[in-house]
Scaffold this motif. Structure first.
Motif, PDB file in Angstrom:
ATOM      1  N   TYR A 168      63.496  44.165  90.366  1.00 44.24           N
ATOM      2  CA  TYR A 168      64.727  44.477  90.899  1.00 44.24           C
ATOM      3  C   TYR A 168      65.861  44.944  89.759  1.00 44.24           C
ATOM      4  O   TYR A 168      66.872  45.952  90.098  1.00 44.24           O
ATOM      5  CB  TYR A 168      65.307  43.184  91.365  1.00 44.24           C
ATOM      6  CG  TYR A 168      66.952  43.264  92.153  1.00 44.24           C
ATOM      7  CD1 TYR A 168      66.739  44.190  93.493  1.00 44.24           C
ATOM      8  CD2 TYR A 168      68.096  43.066  91.792  1.00 44.24           C
ATOM      9  CE1 TYR A 168      67.942  44.338  94.273  1.00 44.24           C
ATOM     10  CE2 TYR A 168      69.268  43.153  92.140  1.00 44.24           C
ATOM     11  CZ  TYR A 168      69.297  43.794  93.529  1.00 44.24           C
ATOM     12  OH  TYR A 168      70.307  44.236  94.115  1.00 44.24           O
ATOM     13  N   SER A 218      70.853  48.485  98.327  1.00 48.43           N
ATOM     14  CA  SER A 218      70.615  47.226  97.058  1.00 48.43           C
ATOM     15  C   SER A 218      70.293  46.027  97.643  1.00 48.43           C
ATOM     16  O   SER A 218      69.517  45.437  96.963  1.00 48.43           O
ATOM     17  CB  SER A 218      71.828  47.339  95.765  1.00 48.43           C
ATOM     18  OG  SER A 218      71.904  48.633  95.274  1.00 48.43           O
ATOM     19  N   LEU A 236      74.736  42.128  91.691  1.00 51.50           N
ATOM     20  CA  LEU A 236      74.825  43.315  90.766  1.00 51.50           C
ATOM     21  C   LEU A 236      76.403  43.408  90.344  1.00 51.50           C
ATOM     22  O   LEU A 236      77.143  42.907  90.885  1.00 51.50           O
ATOM     23  CB  LEU A 236      74.314  44.377  91.484  1.00 51.50           C
ATOM     24  CG  LEU A 236      74.988  44.894  92.741  1.00 51.50           C
ATOM     25  CD1 LEU A 236      76.147  45.905  92.324  1.00 51.50           C
ATOM     26  CD2 LEU A 236      73.945  45.626  93.759  1.00 51.50           C
ATOM     27  N   ASN A 244      66.756  45.601  98.985  1.00 49.81           N
ATOM     28  CA  ASN A 244      65.968  45.623  98.094  1.00 49.81           C
ATOM     29  C   ASN A 244      65.753  44.125  97.389  1.00 49.81           C
ATOM     30  O   ASN A 244      64.763  43.659  97.181  1.00 49.81           O
ATOM     31  CB  ASN A 244      66.184  46.607  97.065  1.00 49.81           C
ATOM     32  CG  ASN A 244      65.271  46.694  96.052  1.00 49.81           C
ATOM     33  OD1 ASN A 244      64.845  45.717  95.066  1.00 49.81           O
ATOM     34  ND2 ASN A 244      64.521  47.791  95.818  1.00 49.81           N
ATOM     35  N   ASN A 251      69.723  53.064  89.713  1.00 52.47           N
ATOM     36  CA  ASN A 251      70.550  53.570  90.588  1.00 52.47           C
ATOM     37  C   ASN A 251      72.274  53.244  89.973  1.00 52.47           C
ATOM     38  O   ASN A 251      72.899  53.402  90.808  1.00 52.47           O
ATOM     39  CB  ASN A 251      70.490  52.739  91.795  1.00 52.47           C
ATOM     40  CG  ASN A 251      69.207  53.321  92.665  1.00 52.47           C
ATOM     41  OD1 ASN A 251      69.375  54.124  93.438  1.00 52.47           O
ATOM     42  ND2 ASN A 251      68.034  52.592  92.496  1.00 52.47           N
ATOM     43  N   LEU A 279      67.867  48.713  90.024  1.00 54.44           N
ATOM     44  CA  LEU A 279      69.493  48.716  89.733  1.00 54.44           C
ATOM     45  C   LEU A 279      69.684  49.616  88.810  1.00 54.44           C
ATOM     46  O   LEU A 279      70.618  50.602  88.967  1.00 54.44           O
ATOM     47  CB  LEU A 279      70.101  47.433  89.478  1.00 54.44           C
ATOM     48  CG  LEU A 279      70.043  46.303  90.396  1.00 54.44           C
ATOM     49  CD1 LEU A 279      70.680  44.938  89.937  1.00 54.44           C
ATOM     50  CD2 LEU A 279      70.856  46.591  91.842  1.00 54.44           C
ATOM     51  N   SER A 325      73.243  50.848  88.348  1.00 49.78           N
ATOM     52  CA  SER A 325      74.080  49.476  88.244  1.00 49.78           C
ATOM     53  C   SER A 325      73.229  48.538  87.377  1.00 49.78           C
ATOM     54  O   SER A 325      72.392  48.915  86.641  1.00 49.78           O
ATOM     55  CB  SER A 325      74.185  48.646  89.670  1.00 49.78           C
ATOM     56  OG  SER A 325      74.593  49.595  90.703  1.00 49.78           O
TER      57      SER A 325
END
Length: 338
Positions: free
Chosen positions: A296, A63, A139, A66, A303, A300, A305
């Motif tokens: 972004y 993360s 995040l 990224n 994945n 998140l 988040s």
């Protein structure tokens, strides 16, 4: 149950929190306006670095990389990730504390490096609140409470009923201080007792969980998905304030009978507190653009988040509140173990 050694702090944790509230910490003073304007006029004119307290290859590393790519596009300079694991974050925090206060070295900070050591009164070579200031969120992620596939309870309410009826505590697998402390909060709010079983990571708890040797375990939202689909474990509840998009049929803990409970792990960006305000403002603006961009947030959510808050006072309040909560939980568990 003892979890971490309680060592005296060189500086008062209360002082750190009050410093934050008074604006002396994460909003520390900067150089004169003329100096700051001169320094920030061409910022950034070379690559930036993000220091991460965790090793390469894990979910947060992915993360962060990224985010670094997206941040680099916003700032017009490459942003590289420098992994500095070890010593519970002391290596990473110290590296940023010793770097120039020029905005080119950022730090990913989380509860394990900020609120938890302050709450435990750990002696550190820096002050997590006074020596660093926020430049944005990155995040936050809820956890999934998981149980064995043949567990006798299928809801939090049933867990509470079983927990209250059993003479001995239910067992819960955790793999961080944050999960340990929040499990104690869950027990307090649910009116049950939970015995902590610490692991070095969620995967390490899976054999015991699947075999029914522990009753419950905190799981990462991404890591649990395939295991739940395969029927090796079951999802009991989500710790966030809303249902998780990957688990639309799994209720939150709050809607399952513990209305005051929620928990997120979180990560934010910090720089040295002496960094000039105009440079900090440029970083804040760039971080916010990434958080509100098209790519972004989608990454998140795919994945497990979601973007962190981008309101600096709200993040500061969250951290202060978390220190207060953790200190009270540590005090209550210490009293019970005596």
């Amino acid at each position: 149950m003892k979890h971490l050694p309680r060592t005296p702090r060189r500086r008062s944790a209360l002082g750190a929190v009050m410093g934050l509230l008074l604006g002396a910490g994460l909003l520390a003073a900067a150089p004169t306006q003329a100096q700051a304007q001169s320094q920030s006029g061409t910022f950034p004119d070379r690559p930036l670095k993000i220091i991460l307290m965790f090793p390469a290859g894990n979910g947060l590393d992915t993360s962060t990389r990224n985010f670094a790519d997206a941040l680099g596009k916003e700032l017009g300079q490459p942003v590289v990730v420098d992994n500095r694991p070890g010593a519970n974050g002391v290596i990473a925090f110290s590296a940023v504390r010793l770097a120039p206060a020029d905005g080119y070295t950022l730090l990913v900070g989380s509860s394990s490096g900020i609120t938890i050591p302050v709450a435990y009164g750990k002696s550190l070579p820096y002050d997590p609140f006074k020596d660093f200031k926020l430049v944005g969120g990155m995040l936050r992620a809820p956890a999934i409470l998981t149980v064995p596939p043949d567990s006798k309870f299928t809801t939090i309410r049933q867990m509470m009923e079983v927990g209250k009826a059993k003479p001995e505590p239910l067992t819960i697998g955790t793999y961080s201080d944050g999960y340990y402390l929040t499990s104690q909060r869950l027990a307090n709010l649910a009116g049950i007792k939970l015995r902590n079983v610490p692991y070095k990571g969620y995967p390490a708890s899976l054999p015991d969980l699947a075999a029914g040797r522990i009753d419950i375990a905190y799981g990462d939202a991404t890591a649990t998905q395939e295991l739940i689909k395969a029927g090796k474990i079951r999802a009991l509840a989500v710790t966030g304030t809303t249902r998780h998009p990957n688990y639309p049929d799994v209720p939150t803990v709050a809607e399952s009978g513990v209305p005051d409970f929620s928990y997120y792990s979180w990560d934010v960006f910090l720089v040295r507190s002496e960094t000039p305000a105009p440079i900090t403002e440029k970083l804040m603006a760039a971080v916010k653009r990434v958080l509100h961009g098209p790519d972004y947030p989608a990454f998140l959510r795919a994945n497990g988040s979601e973007p962190m808050l981008d309101d600096m006072p709200a993040i500061q309040k969250m951290m202060v509140d978390e220190v207060t909560l953790y200190k009270s939980l540590i005090a209550s568990t210490s009293a019970e173990s005596r």
